[in-house]
Design a protein around this motif. Structure first.
Motif, mmCIF file in Angstrom:
data_model
loop_
_atom_site.group_PDB
_atom_site.id
_atom_site.type_symbol
_atom_site.label_atom_id
_atom_site.label_comp_id
_atom_site.label_asym_id
_atom_site.label_seq_id
_atom_site.Cartn_x
_atom_site.Cartn_y
_atom_site.Cartn_z
ATOM 1 N N ALA A 1 0.822 -1.216 0.000
ATOM 2 C CA ALA A 1 0.000 0.000 0.000
ATOM 3 C C ALA A 1 0.855 1.265 0.000
ATOM 4 C CB ALA A 1 -0.933 0.002 1.207
ATOM 5 N N TRP A 2 2.160 1.107 0.091
ATOM 6 C CA TRP A 2 3.078 2.241 0.140
ATOM 7 C C TRP A 2 3.933 2.265 -1.117
ATOM 8 C CZ3 TRP A 2 2.609 5.567 4.159
ATOM 9 C CH2 TRP A 2 1.901 5.118 5.279
ATOM 10 N N ASP A 3 4.476 3.409 -1.431
ATOM 11 C CA ASP A 3 5.399 3.541 -2.551
ATOM 12 C C ASP A 3 6.701 4.120 -2.016
ATOM 13 O OD1 ASP A 3 6.509 3.613 -5.056
ATOM 14 O OD2 ASP A 3 5.501 5.480 -5.649
ATOM 15 N N PRO A 4 7.754 3.363 -1.913
ATOM 16 C CA PRO A 4 7.854 1.968 -2.357
ATOM 17 C C PRO A 4 7.174 1.019 -1.376
ATOM 18 C CG PRO A 4 9.909 2.624 -1.318
ATOM 19 C CD PRO A 4 9.023 3.847 -1.338
ATOM 20 N N PRO A 5 6.870 -0.195 -1.845
ATOM 21 C CA PRO A 5 6.278 -1.199 -0.963
ATOM 22 C C PRO A 5 7.196 -1.496 0.227
ATOM 23 C CG PRO A 5 6.133 -1.876 -3.261
ATOM 24 C CD PRO A 5 7.024 -0.670 -3.212
ATOM 25 N N VAL A 6 6.596 -1.888 1.343
ATOM 26 C CA VAL A 6 7.325 -2.108 2.592
ATOM 27 C C VAL A 6 7.781 -3.557 2.687
ATOM 28 C CG1 VAL A 6 7.172 -1.995 5.112
ATOM 29 C CG2 VAL A 6 5.969 -0.306 3.700
ATOM 30 N N THR A 7 9.067 -3.734 2.940
ATOM 31 C CA THR A 7 9.592 -5.088 3.151
ATOM 32 C C THR A 7 9.401 -5.492 4.613
ATOM 33 O OG1 THR A 7 11.802 -4.322 3.752
ATOM 34 C CG2 THR A 7 11.383 -4.766 1.386
ATOM 35 N N ARG A 8 9.480 -6.778 4.861
ATOM 36 C CA ARG A 8 9.395 -7.284 6.229
ATOM 37 C C ARG A 8 10.491 -6.666 7.099
ATOM 38 N NH1 ARG A 8 9.066 -12.441 5.185
ATOM 39 N NH2 ARG A 8 6.798 -12.452 5.362
ATOM 40 N N GLY A 9 11.689 -6.557 6.547
ATOM 41 C CA GLY A 9 12.790 -5.971 7.310
ATOM 42 C C GLY A 9 12.521 -4.523 7.674
ATOM 43 N N ALA A 10 12.038 -3.731 6.711
ATOM 44 C CA ALA A 10 11.738 -2.330 6.986
ATOM 45 C C ALA A 10 10.634 -2.212 8.034
ATOM 46 C CB ALA A 10 11.341 -1.605 5.711
ATOM 47 N N ARG A 11 9.619 -3.057 7.958
ATOM 48 C CA ARG A 11 8.532 -3.016 8.935
ATOM 49 C C ARG A 11 9.047 -3.350 10.333
ATOM 50 N NH1 ARG A 11 3.216 -3.183 7.865
ATOM 51 N NH2 ARG A 11 3.889 -1.414 6.621
ATOM 52 N N LEU A 12 9.884 -4.373 10.428
ATOM 53 C CA LEU A 12 10.406 -4.774 11.742
ATOM 54 C C LEU A 12 11.334 -3.718 12.323
ATOM 55 C CD1 LEU A 12 10.963 -8.577 11.053
ATOM 56 C CD2 LEU A 12 9.146 -7.526 12.433
ATOM 57 N N VAL A 13 12.114 -3.064 11.492
ATOM 58 C CA VAL A 13 12.960 -1.966 11.973
ATOM 59 C C VAL A 13 12.080 -0.829 12.476
ATOM 60 C CG1 VAL A 13 14.536 -0.122 11.231
ATOM 61 C CG2 VAL A 13 15.000 -2.488 10.591
ATOM 62 N N SER A 14 11.069 -0.460 11.709
ATOM 63 C CA SER A 14 10.181 0.634 12.075
ATOM 64 C C SER A 14 9.493 0.374 13.416
ATOM 65 C CB SER A 14 9.138 0.821 10.975
ATOM 66 O OG SER A 14 8.196 1.793 11.335
ATOM 67 N N VAL A 15 8.978 -0.824 13.607
ATOM 68 C CA VAL A 15 8.282 -1.172 14.850
ATOM 69 C C VAL A 15 9.253 -1.168 16.025
ATOM 70 C CG1 VAL A 15 7.027 -3.009 16.044
ATOM 71 C CG2 VAL A 15 6.468 -2.454 13.680
ATOM 72 N N GLY A 16 10.437 -1.732 15.837
ATOM 73 C CA GLY A 16 11.425 -1.748 16.919
ATOM 74 C C GLY A 16 11.848 -0.354 17.327
ATOM 75 N N LEU A 17 12.077 0.510 16.344
ATOM 76 C CA LEU A 17 12.465 1.890 16.651
ATOM 77 C C LEU A 17 11.334 2.642 17.346
ATOM 78 C CD1 LEU A 17 14.436 2.871 13.429
ATOM 79 C CD2 LEU A 17 15.359 2.412 15.710
ATOM 80 N N ASP A 18 10.108 2.434 16.887
ATOM 81 C CA ASP A 18 8.959 3.078 17.511
ATOM 82 C C ASP A 18 8.835 2.639 18.973
ATOM 83 O OD1 ASP A 18 6.592 4.811 17.074
ATOM 84 O OD2 ASP A 18 5.480 2.985 17.559
ATOM 85 N N SER A 19 9.029 1.360 19.226
ATOM 86 C CA SER A 19 8.951 0.843 20.600
ATOM 87 C C SER A 19 10.013 1.487 21.488
ATOM 88 C CB SER A 19 9.128 -0.674 20.603
ATOM 89 O OG SER A 19 8.061 -1.315 19.936
#
Length: 170
Positions: free
Chosen positions: A132-150
């Motif tokens: 749904a994003w441009d560029p599409p989100v990879t699993r790695g990018a999502r996991l980095v984003s969530v970890g940093l947010d936490s």
């Protein structure tokens, strides 16, 4: 160092950081606010668990930890995928302690995330999990984003605790 190893290290820091910030706070400090619209320690702690739970589960196709009795324990009027994003001050006020409940959920989510990461390899980090994003989100990018947010929210809890302690409210 491999990507999964880096993620494991980052995620292993979230729970202990939250514990250092929350352990020993009195119940009234968990829901204290610096101003009428500020987030509370309780809400931030809950949000760390919810966001990590929802996002990690979705990234690998697992059920949320929330669905394993935690929703009933918290008894909140939010939907099953609600992470707190966009909550009003009134919504924030609905989330309370005790600390054991809040930290128990963070710990259960941390254990699930550790298990998820233990079963991934570096190739899995490159897979698209959200187009749904441009560029599409990879699993790695999502996991980095969530970890940093936490970790960002854990730092907010530590800051809030410091202010509450210095002002005699904790």
């Amino acid at each position: 160092m491999h990507g999964v190893t880096v993620l494991q290290d980052m995620y292993s820091r979230i729970g202990p950081t939250v514990h250092r910030a929350v352990d020993g706070l009195p119940d009234d400090a968990l829901t204290a606010r610096l101003d009428p619209e500020a987030n509370t320690v309780a809400w931030l702690t809950w949000h760390i668990g919810r966001d990590q739970d929802v996002q990690v589960a979705a990234a690998v196709g697992r059920d949320q930890v929330w669905s394993r009795g935690w929703a009933e324990r918290f008894d909140l009027p939010f939907g099953p995928d609600d992470t707190g994003y966009g909550h009003t001050p009134q919504d924030v006020a609905r989330v309370g302690g005790p600390a054991e409940l809040l930290l128990g959920y963070v710990d259960a989510v941390a254990a699930e995330s550790a298990d998820v990461l233990a079963h991934l390899d570096d190739d899995a980090l490159d897979e698209i999990v959200d187009d749904a994003w441009d560029p599409p989100v990879t699993r790695g990018a999502r996991l980095v984003s969530v970890g940093l947010d936490s970790l960002e929210h854990a730092a907010q809890i530590a800051y809030l605790r410091g202010v509450l302690e210095r002002t005699g409210r904790a």
